[in-house]
Design an enzyme around this catalytic site. Structure first.
Site, PDB file in Angstrom:
ATOM      1  N   SER A   1       0.932  -1.239   0.062  1.00  0.00           N
ATOM      2  CA  SER A   1       0.292  -0.031  -0.062  1.00  0.00           C
ATOM      3  C   SER A   1       0.934   1.301  -0.190  1.00  0.00           C
ATOM      4  O   SER A   1       1.696   1.655  -0.953  1.00  0.00           O
ATOM      5  CB  SER A   1      -0.978  -0.078   1.080  1.00  0.00           C
ATOM      6  OG  SER A   1      -1.762   0.976   1.057  1.00  0.00           O
TER       7      SER A   1
ATOM      8  N   ASP B   1      -9.133  -4.480  -6.112  1.00  0.00           N
ATOM      9  CA  ASP B   1      -8.535  -3.366  -5.260  1.00  0.00           C
ATOM     10  C   ASP B   1      -9.451  -2.264  -5.399  1.00  0.00           C
ATOM     11  O   ASP B   1      -9.413  -1.424  -6.473  1.00  0.00           O
ATOM     12  CB  ASP B   1      -6.965  -3.041  -5.456  1.00  0.00           C
ATOM     13  CG  ASP B   1      -6.327  -2.209  -4.431  1.00  0.00           C
ATOM     14  OD1 ASP B   1      -7.163  -1.564  -3.770  1.00  0.00           O
ATOM     15  OD2 ASP B   1      -5.123  -2.187  -4.448  1.00  0.00           O
TER      16      ASP B   1
ATOM     17  N   HIS C   1      -6.979  -5.237  -2.130  1.00  0.00           N
ATOM     18  CA  HIS C   1      -6.072  -4.302  -1.635  1.00  0.00           C
ATOM     19  C   HIS C   1      -5.227  -4.985  -0.540  1.00  0.00           C
ATOM     20  O   HIS C   1      -4.057  -4.877  -0.110  1.00  0.00           O
ATOM     21  CB  HIS C   1      -6.530  -3.012  -1.276  1.00  0.00           C
ATOM     22  CG  HIS C   1      -5.529  -1.921  -0.911  1.00  0.00           C
ATOM     23  ND1 HIS C   1      -4.533  -1.357  -1.805  1.00  0.00           N
ATOM     24  CD2 HIS C   1      -5.187  -1.410   0.271  1.00  0.00           C
ATOM     25  CE1 HIS C   1      -3.787  -0.506  -1.145  1.00  0.00           C
ATOM     26  NE2 HIS C   1      -3.988  -0.695   0.200  1.00  0.00           N
TER      27      HIS C   1
END
Length: 311
Positions: free
Chosen positions: A180, A226, A258
């Protein structure tokens, strides 16, 4: 009565001496060959060891890179945030064996609001394949990608400079990974330190979408489901903006979100191991898993890249 031999013949005594010298010469050749064979057997990888001194571990197979653990036994040591500067401490995972010399190393950053525990599964999994792996906490859980990039580099400097395992690490063979915002930080670190050998952003997030400055071989991993860092606005632009001359690849996970990189995942591990081996260790035995490009499958929605690799 003296015996006269025809011209060109050799005497019986000379003949015996010639045969003796021949046997001696053949014996010497055999001994030399045996010695060479012994030396080859004693050098891991035989003749290949001279071609690439950084190969670590046995010849790879699909089953070996998909396994939960590689061939190396590992240990780990905790690093307190109070004992370091520039990042938030973490855990170092490393092969216990010293017989193979030093190892390449990779530092891994978690994402926004996350802790080291969210990416901890990668520590022993990668270390058991022949790497020193440092999963870190960041200074705060809210740190942005540029800060996380700086912290990845600070952790690498600590790992190679003052850590308790520094003697196990080859400081010329280093890489970075992150999830991330840690993935966005991975690209930041690669931009800031071109000497890095490999970078792998995992469902990366960053407001900067273009990375033409990156000179580090980069594997961008995105997820088709995601919604936090959609591939259309993050991973794909990241990949597309990398120089066309760079060794690079884009892996889009199928049926993933994600947060898929936060739990043990065979596809992430398989291609991360192959990328790190290929570019940190220059171990071309792993090229077979990256080139030809992997096909779409139950776990891969898309894979693209440049083959063959040049580094």
């Amino acid at each position: 009565m003296q015996q006269h031999l025809p011209s060109g013949d050799i005497s019986p005594r000379s003949h015996r001496m010639s045969k003796s010298r021949s046997r001696t010469f053949k014996g010497a050749l055999a001994a030399a060959a045996a010695t060479a064979g012994l030396l080859t057997a004693l050098v891991p990888g035989g003749a290949q060891a001279a071609d690439n001194p950084y190969e670590r571990g046995p010849a790879p197979s699909n089953s070996s890179i998909e396994a939960l653990r590689g061939s190396y036994a590992t240990s780990q040591t905790s690093v307190s945030s109070l004992s370091v500067r520039g990042f938030g401490g973490g855990t170092i995972y490393y092969p216990t064996s010293t017989s193979d010399g030093t190892f390449g190393a990779v530092v891994i950053s978690p994402g926004f609001t996350a802790y080291e525990s969210s990416i901890a599964w990668l520590g022993p999994r990668l270390a058991s394949q022949g790497f020193v792996v440092f999963t870190i906490d960041t200074n705060t859980t809210l740190d942005q990608p540029a800060s996380r990039g700086d912290q990845l580099l600070a952790a690498l400097d600590y790992l190679t400079g003052t850590s308790s395992v520094r003697s196990r690490v080859d400081s010329s063979r280093l890489g970075v990974m992150g999830h991330s915002m840690g993935g966005g930080g991975t690209l930041e670190a690669a931009k800031d330190r071109p000497s890095l050998q490999a970078a792998i952003p995992l469902t990366g997030w960053n407001t900067d979408k273009t990375w033409p400055e990156v000179k580090t071989p980069t594997l961008v991993i995105g997820a088709d489901g995601d919604t936090v860092a959609p591939v259309a606005t993050h991973s794909k632009p990241f990949y597309n903006s990398l120089p066309s001359s760079l060794d690079k690849a884009y892996l889009e996970l199928r049926g993933a979100t994600h947060f898929t990189p936060n739990t043990s995942n065979t596809t992430i591990a398989k291609y991360s191991i192959s990328w790190l081996k290929r570019f940190i260790d220059n171990d071309t035995r792993y090229e077979q898993f990256l080139c030809p490009l992997p096909s779409t499958s139950l776990t891969i929605a898309e894979y693209k890249g440049n083959c063959p690799h040049t580094s």
